[in-house]
Motif scaffolding. Structure first.
Motif, PDB file in Angstrom:
ATOM      1  N   ARG A  14      -5.913  -8.209  -4.294  1.00  0.00           N
ATOM      2  CA  ARG A  14      -7.250  -8.544  -3.791  1.00  0.00           C
ATOM      3  C   ARG A  14      -7.263  -8.570  -2.260  1.00  0.00           C
ATOM      4  NH1 ARG A  14     -11.106 -12.455  -7.430  1.00  0.00           N
ATOM      5  NH2 ARG A  14     -11.521 -10.825  -8.987  1.00  0.00           N
ATOM      6  N   ALA A  15      -6.184  -9.078  -1.664  1.00  0.00           N
ATOM      7  CA  ALA A  15      -6.097  -9.088  -0.199  1.00  0.00           C
ATOM      8  C   ALA A  15      -6.048  -7.664   0.347  1.00  0.00           C
ATOM      9  CB  ALA A  15      -4.867  -9.881   0.246  1.00  0.00           C
ATOM     10  N   ILE A  16      -5.346  -6.784  -0.345  1.00  0.00           N
ATOM     11  CA  ILE A  16      -5.284  -5.382   0.067  1.00  0.00           C
ATOM     12  C   ILE A  16      -6.669  -4.747   0.004  1.00  0.00           C
ATOM     13  CG2 ILE A  16      -4.362  -3.103  -0.551  1.00  0.00           C
ATOM     14  CD1 ILE A  16      -1.861  -4.692  -1.644  1.00  0.00           C
ATOM     15  N   PHE A  17      -7.407  -5.018  -1.060  1.00  0.00           N
ATOM     16  CA  PHE A  17      -8.768  -4.491  -1.171  1.00  0.00           C
ATOM     17  C   PHE A  17      -9.630  -4.987  -0.007  1.00  0.00           C
ATOM     18  CE2 PHE A  17     -10.074  -2.465  -5.374  1.00  0.00           C
ATOM     19  CZ  PHE A  17      -8.802  -1.988  -5.639  1.00  0.00           C
ATOM     20  N   GLU A  18      -9.453  -6.238   0.364  1.00  0.00           N
ATOM     21  CA  GLU A  18     -10.213  -6.773   1.505  1.00  0.00           C
ATOM     22  C   GLU A  18      -9.894  -5.980   2.773  1.00  0.00           C
ATOM     23  OE1 GLU A  18      -9.207 -10.886   1.740  1.00  0.00           O
ATOM     24  OE2 GLU A  18     -10.353 -11.445  -0.045  1.00  0.00           O
ATOM     25  N   GLU A  19      -8.611  -5.679   2.993  1.00  0.00           N
ATOM     26  CA  GLU A  19      -8.226  -4.918   4.183  1.00  0.00           C
ATOM     27  C   GLU A  19      -8.750  -3.490   4.124  1.00  0.00           C
ATOM     28  OE1 GLU A  19      -6.981  -6.162   6.916  1.00  0.00           O
ATOM     29  OE2 GLU A  19      -6.941  -8.126   5.929  1.00  0.00           O
ATOM     30  N   LEU A  20      -8.922  -2.966   2.918  1.00  0.00           N
ATOM     31  CA  LEU A  20      -9.468  -1.614   2.743  1.00  0.00           C
ATOM     32  C   LEU A  20     -10.986  -1.592   2.896  1.00  0.00           C
ATOM     33  CD1 LEU A  20      -7.366  -0.545  -0.370  1.00  0.00           C
ATOM     34  CD2 LEU A  20      -7.135   0.387   1.951  1.00  0.00           C
ATOM     35  N   GLY A  21     -11.600  -2.780   3.003  1.00  0.00           N
ATOM     36  CA  GLY A  21     -13.044  -2.860   3.080  1.00  0.00           C
ATOM     37  C   GLY A  21     -13.708  -2.698   1.733  1.00  0.00           C
ATOM     38  N   ALA A  22     -12.936  -2.923   0.664  1.00  0.00           N
ATOM     39  CA  ALA A  22     -13.443  -2.788  -0.700  1.00  0.00           C
ATOM     40  C   ALA A  22     -13.729  -4.163  -1.298  1.00  0.00           C
ATOM     41  CB  ALA A  22     -12.429  -2.039  -1.560  1.00  0.00           C
TER      42      ALA A  22
END
Length: 293
Positions: free
Chosen positions: A222-230
């Motif tokens: 979920r943190a990775i998705f946040e960094e991806l702007g997703a």
């Protein structure tokens, strides 16, 4: 000037080690697998005698966790025997050694961070090979540093962050296990910490080094998705049982940093801050952009 030799220099951690050392003005030789096969004891000794390093960082490893289950000979040749070859050659030259190990040496059934002196009890071939490597290193070079880490990601090679970035592009929702806990660790932060350790007067032995804090693979995703702007809610939780793998995964991989702190070494930043910094530093590579970092 201190001379450095990095094995496994073409990998995720090794490439960061070489880059950071070069940027610091150090004299460093990085040898990738094609340039140095650590399973060849004669080749390892010859490389050490040719370059005469003051410090060797062994970042070479067989890390295909699932493949190791059906290829234990190769896993042990690299992670156990190969590590021993590097330690023996380094000891012969009187050089300092930093050897990188893993959380997989533990059973993964703890409920609080593993201390450096906690008994090892690996449950996979990969874990057993790395535990054997730790023993081989400390027997051949009692003055060595053995540094366990976990959940490493970086710009080079394949890792969880890049997988999540790809799945974010390809799928509407992604399911990720929420019952395995650990500390995501940026390879560049790890590399910097290993260099700091090698330059310190910390006593030899086993250390743990990860970014601070803990989460699950689900939380990490979920943190990775946040960094991806997703939208992070596109990541859905699931269980380990729902995704059986050849090699058992540790349910709990959080490592304690008692000896690191006692040695007065700088604490690693929180994993979430490191992830944000990683995307700022090498976001295109983490996103899988073919144009590079």
């Amino acid at each position: 000037m201190t001379r450095w030799l990095v094995t496994g220099a073409g990998g995720q951690l090794g490439s960061d080690l070489v880059d950071l050392l070069q940027r610091s003005g150090a004299e460093v030789v990085g040898l990738a697998r094609a340039e140095l096969d650590i399973t060849d004891a004669d080749a390892v000794l010859a490389a050490c005698e040719r370059f005469h390093p003051d410090v060797v960082i062994n970042a070479a490893a067989y890390t295909a966790v699932d493949a190791a289950e059906s290829d234990p000979a190769t896993a042990f040749a690299v992670n156990a025997e190969g590590a021993g070859h590097v330690a023996a050659a380094t000891a012969k030259l009187g050089a300092r050694l930093v050897h990188v190990s893993t959380d997989y040496v533990f059973a993964g059934d703890a409920t609080s961070p593993y201390d450096e002196e906690a008994p090892v009890a690996p449950r996979s071939v990969y874990g057993r090979s790395k535990a054997a490597g730790e023993r081989a290193v400390l027997e051949a070079h009692p003055g060595a540093y053995v540094v366990r880490t976990a959940w490493v990601y970086g710009a080079v090679g394949q890792n969880f962050v890049k997988t999540m970035a790809r799945l974010e592009r390809e799928k509407e929702t992604v399911t990720v296990v929420d019952d395995q806990r650990g500390s995501p660790t940026w390879s560049r932060d790890l590399a910097d910490a290993l260099i700091t350790l090698a330059r310190s007067d910390a006593p030899p032995g086993v250390y743990h080094c990860t970014n601070a804090g803990e989460t699950t693979w689900f939380g990490f995703a979920r943190a990775i998705f946040e960094e991806l702007g997703a939208d992070p809610t596109r990541v859905r939780p699931t269980t380990t049982a729902a995704f059986p793998r050849p090699a058992p995964r540790p349910a709990y991989s959080v490592l304690g940093h008692r000896r690191w702190q006692q040695a007065g070494l700088p604490a690693m930043r929180p994993w979430r801050d490191a992830l944000r910094a990683a995307f700022a530093f090498c976001g295109p590579a983490l996103r899988g952009d073919p144009t590079g970092a």
